[in-house]
Design a protein around this motif. Structure first.
Motif, PDB file in Angstrom:
ATOM      1  N   ASP A 285       0.830  -1.202   0.000  1.00 25.33           N
ATOM      2  CA  ASP A 285       0.000   0.000   0.000  1.00 25.33           C
ATOM      3  C   ASP A 285       0.866   1.253   0.000  1.00 25.33           C
ATOM      4  N   GLN A 286       0.276   2.356  -0.407  1.00 28.91           N
ATOM      5  CA  GLN A 286       0.907   3.653  -0.225  1.00 28.91           C
ATOM      6  C   GLN A 286       0.771   4.070   1.234  1.00 28.91           C
ATOM      7  N   GLU A 287       1.787   4.716   1.755  1.00 28.20           N
ATOM      8  CA  GLU A 287       1.699   5.244   3.122  1.00 28.20           C
ATOM      9  C   GLU A 287       2.644   6.421   3.291  1.00 28.20           C
ATOM     10  N   ALA A 288       2.331   7.279   4.236  1.00 26.67           N
ATOM     11  CA  ALA A 288       3.192   8.411   4.548  1.00 26.67           C
ATOM     12  C   ALA A 288       4.249   7.949   5.548  1.00 26.67           C
ATOM     13  N   TYR A 289       5.508   8.287   5.289  1.00 24.70           N
ATOM     14  CA  TYR A 289       6.599   7.856   6.164  1.00 24.70           C
ATOM     15  C   TYR A 289       7.031   9.001   7.074  1.00 24.70           C
ATOM     16  N   PRO A 290       7.518   8.661   8.272  1.00 23.24           N
ATOM     17  CA  PRO A 290       7.855   9.707   9.248  1.00 23.24           C
ATOM     18  C   PRO A 290       9.058  10.553   8.849  1.00 23.24           C
ATOM     19  N   SER A 291       9.869  10.036   7.924  1.00 20.50           N
ATOM     20  CA  SER A 291      11.058  10.779   7.506  1.00 20.50           C
ATOM     21  C   SER A 291      11.442  10.361   6.096  1.00 20.50           C
ATOM     22  N   VAL A 292      12.263  11.184   5.477  1.00 22.88           N
ATOM     23  CA  VAL A 292      12.778  10.859   4.142  1.00 22.88           C
ATOM     24  C   VAL A 292      13.630   9.603   4.216  1.00 22.88           C
ATOM     25  N   GLU A 293      14.380   9.454   5.298  1.00 20.44           N
ATOM     26  CA  GLU A 293      15.244   8.281   5.461  1.00 20.44           C
ATOM     27  C   GLU A 293      14.423   6.994   5.504  1.00 20.44           C
ATOM     28  N   ALA A 294      13.294   7.054   6.193  1.00 22.42           N
ATOM     29  CA  ALA A 294      12.425   5.871   6.272  1.00 22.42           C
ATOM     30  C   ALA A 294      11.858   5.527   4.899  1.00 22.42           C
ATOM     31  N   LEU A 295      11.534   6.551   4.114  1.00 25.34           N
ATOM     32  CA  LEU A 295      11.027   6.329   2.763  1.00 25.34           C
ATOM     33  C   LEU A 295      12.095   5.692   1.885  1.00 25.34           C
ATOM     34  N   ILE A 296      13.303   6.197   1.968  1.00 23.02           N
ATOM     35  CA  ILE A 296      14.401   5.639   1.159  1.00 23.02           C
ATOM     36  C   ILE A 296      14.632   4.170   1.505  1.00 23.02           C
ATOM     37  N   THR A 297      14.595   3.842   2.790  1.00 17.53           N
ATOM     38  CA  THR A 297      14.763   2.446   3.221  1.00 17.53           C
ATOM     39  C   THR A 297      13.682   1.563   2.607  1.00 17.53           C
ATOM     40  N   GLN A 298      12.450   2.061   2.594  1.00 20.13           N
ATOM     41  CA  GLN A 298      11.350   1.294   2.011  1.00 20.13           C
ATOM     42  C   GLN A 298      11.522   1.138   0.501  1.00 20.13           C
ATOM     43  N   LEU A 299      11.956   2.201  -0.162  1.00 19.10           N
ATOM     44  CA  LEU A 299      12.161   2.128  -1.612  1.00 19.10           C
ATOM     45  C   LEU A 299      13.258   1.134  -1.966  1.00 19.10           C
ATOM     46  N   GLN A 300      14.270   1.065  -1.146  1.00 15.78           N
ATOM     47  CA  GLN A 300      15.337   0.087  -1.369  1.00 15.78           C
ATOM     48  C   GLN A 300      14.791  -1.335  -1.261  1.00 15.78           C
ATOM     49  N   LEU A 301      13.897  -1.547  -0.297  1.00 20.37           N
ATOM     50  CA  LEU A 301      13.269  -2.865  -0.151  1.00 20.37           C
ATOM     51  C   LEU A 301      12.348  -3.152  -1.338  1.00 20.37           C
ATOM     52  N   ASP A 302      11.619  -2.145  -1.788  1.00 18.33           N
ATOM     53  CA  ASP A 302      10.748  -2.315  -2.951  1.00 18.33           C
ATOM     54  C   ASP A 302      11.565  -2.727  -4.177  1.00 18.33           C
ATOM     55  N   GLU A 303      12.701  -2.084  -4.356  1.00 18.65           N
ATOM     56  CA  GLU A 303      13.556  -2.427  -5.495  1.00 18.65           C
ATOM     57  C   GLU A 303      14.077  -3.853  -5.377  1.00 18.65           C
ATOM     58  N   LYS A 304      14.485  -4.225  -4.196  1.00 18.99           N
ATOM     59  CA  LYS A 304      14.974  -5.587  -3.973  1.00 18.99           C
ATOM     60  C   LYS A 304      13.893  -6.611  -4.305  1.00 18.99           C
ATOM     61  N   ASN A 305      12.687  -6.360  -3.829  1.00 18.01           N
ATOM     62  CA  ASN A 305      11.576  -7.293  -4.075  1.00 18.01           C
ATOM     63  C   ASN A 305      11.202  -7.332  -5.558  1.00 18.01           C
ATOM     64  N   SER A 306      11.275  -6.175  -6.207  1.00 19.92           N
ATOM     65  CA  SER A 306      10.942  -6.117  -7.634  1.00 19.92           C
ATOM     66  C   SER A 306      11.969  -6.877  -8.463  1.00 19.92           C
ATOM     67  N   ARG A 307      13.233  -6.661  -8.169  1.00 14.61           N
ATOM     68  CA  ARG A 307      14.284  -7.373  -8.915  1.00 14.61           C
ATOM     69  C   ARG A 307      14.175  -8.880  -8.679  1.00 14.61           C
ATOM     70  N   ALA A 308      13.807  -9.270  -7.465  1.00 13.15           N
ATOM     71  CA  ALA A 308      13.634 -10.695  -7.167  1.00 13.15           C
ATOM     72  C   ALA A 308      12.499 -11.285  -8.000  1.00 13.15           C
ATOM     73  N   TYR A 309      11.460 -10.498  -8.224  1.00 14.74           N
ATOM     74  CA  TYR A 309      10.327 -10.954  -9.047  1.00 14.74           C
ATOM     75  C   TYR A 309      10.824 -11.307 -10.444  1.00 14.74           C
ATOM     76  N   PHE A 310      11.630 -10.439 -11.038  1.00 12.86           N
ATOM     77  CA  PHE A 310      12.115 -10.696 -12.388  1.00 12.86           C
ATOM     78  C   PHE A 310      13.101 -11.856 -12.417  1.00 12.86           C
ATOM     79  N   THR A 311      13.887 -12.011 -11.374  1.00 14.30           N
ATOM     80  CA  THR A 311      14.831 -13.130 -11.302  1.00 14.30           C
ATOM     81  C   THR A 311      14.089 -14.459 -11.252  1.00 14.30           C
ATOM     82  N   ASN A 312      12.974 -14.480 -10.530  1.00 13.39           N
ATOM     83  CA  ASN A 312      12.222 -15.737 -10.332  1.00 13.39           C
ATOM     84  C   ASN A 312      11.104 -15.926 -11.357  1.00 13.39           C
ATOM     85  N   ARG A 313      10.974 -15.007 -12.279  1.00 13.93           N
ATOM     86  CA  ARG A 313       9.874 -15.040 -13.228  1.00 13.93           C
ATOM     87  C   ARG A 313       9.937 -16.266 -14.152  1.00 13.93           C
TER      88      ARG A 313
END
Length: 313
Positions: A285-313
């Motif tokens: 889901d979309q959500e508001a993060y308490p800080s820019v740092e928290a958002l960046i951490t989440q985006l890094q996880l999103d990228e990791k999960n997305s790349r894993a999707y293509f690897t396992n596709r």
């Protein structure tokens, strides 16, 4: 495939002068149920050695019948996308009829005479729930009566998935929940939206996740707000990516909904490009993060999960 635009009343010279099998339907999404109807028509056309035509409309009938405002109608496919999908189904002629009040006022017999018999249709194929006027007098069960033995009628039964009918309505409901696996299974292909790459506020670049901001038409039906595994078509190449549909609430409340795509390992400027986005898998889901740092951490996880999707596709 030839696309022929028809406005009522039409001129006979607009039509191909040859017999055909004619498939009827609105075909929003051209999903597996629609594909079954068109495949039935293709098979019959092959048997008879004649062309296959498909009739659809430029807009949803509900707009003319004042059940929904034009700007409120959200389509699964544009007419252009329909045409591309029809071409893949080996359709010879796609007739795009302007659904106007004049066309809508045709009595069932007049529709049959003017839009089936006068089109030299030898066989008409449609889904079991197709109507060409008020359901009580213009359902598929009544079509042989109007046909008066001038053409054959083939009614295609419903296509099901997990015991329920595959339908445009069901796909819209699944999109609203972000259930992309179900959406793409019912479609028989991956859901695609189109748009123009425009300038945004460049916050993604500042965060280390530059995005293509994609302006979509108001009539395009987007999946639910959230973050997705996506692919984006630039030119003739599909690139792995992750996409976001949302309002960037971390930075400001009540912003308009935007579509942004972070393209993996891509560093070109593509402003002004017309692109397509495949929506493959829902991440979160979309959500508001308490800080820019928290958002960046989440985006890094999103990228990791997305790349894993293509690897396992």
């Amino acid at each position: 495939m030839q696309v022929i635009e028809i406005r009522h009343p039409y001129h006979q010279e607009q039509l191909p002068n040859e017999p055909m099998v004619l498939v009827l339907g609105f075909f929003d999404g051209v999903h597996k149920g629609h594909q079954k109807v068109i495949e039935t028509g293709r098979k019959k056309a092959n048997e008879l050695g004649i062309k296959l035509g498909v009739m659809t409309f430029n807009q949803h009938p509900s707009i003319v019948f004042k059940k929904i405002a034009p700007h409120s109608m959200k389509y699964l496919t544009t007419v252009k996308q329909k045409a591309e999908l029809m071409a893949q189904q080996d359709v010879d002629y796609l007739f795009v009829v302007d659904f106007t009040s004049g066309f809508a006022s045709l009595a069932p017999q007049a529709f049959v005479d003017q839009y089936i018999v006068d089109w030299q249709a030898k066989v008409v194929v449609a889904g079991f729930d197709y109507t060409y006027g008020p359901k009580e007098i213009a359902a598929m069960e009544h079509l042989p009566t109007y046909a008066q033995q001038r053409f054959e009628v083939i009614t295609v039964p419903k296509e099901t998935l997990t015991g329920e009918k595959v339908s445009s309505t069901r796909i819209r409901q699944a999109l609203a929940l972000g259930e992309m696996e179900e959406v793409n299974t019912m479609l028989g292909y991956e859901y695609v939206t189109e748009g123009l790459v425009v300038h945004g506020d460049a916050r993604g670049r500042e965060l280390g996740f530059p995005t293509a901001n994609i302006q979509t038409k108001s009539t395009v039906r987007l999946p639910k707000e959230g973050v997705y595994v996506t692919e984006i078509l630039i030119g003739e190449t599909w690139y792995p990516s992750m996409g976001s549909i949302g309002r960037n609430d971390t930075f400001e409340k009540n912003r308009p909904v935007t579509v942004e795509v972070n393209i993996f390992d891509f560093h070109e400027d593509i402003y002004g490009e017309h692109v397509e986005v495949r929506w493959l898998d829902y991440l979160r889901d979309q959500e508001a993060y308490p800080s820019v740092e928290a958002l960046i951490t989440q985006l890094q996880l999103d990228e990791k999960n997305s790349r894993a999707y293509f690897t396992n596709r």
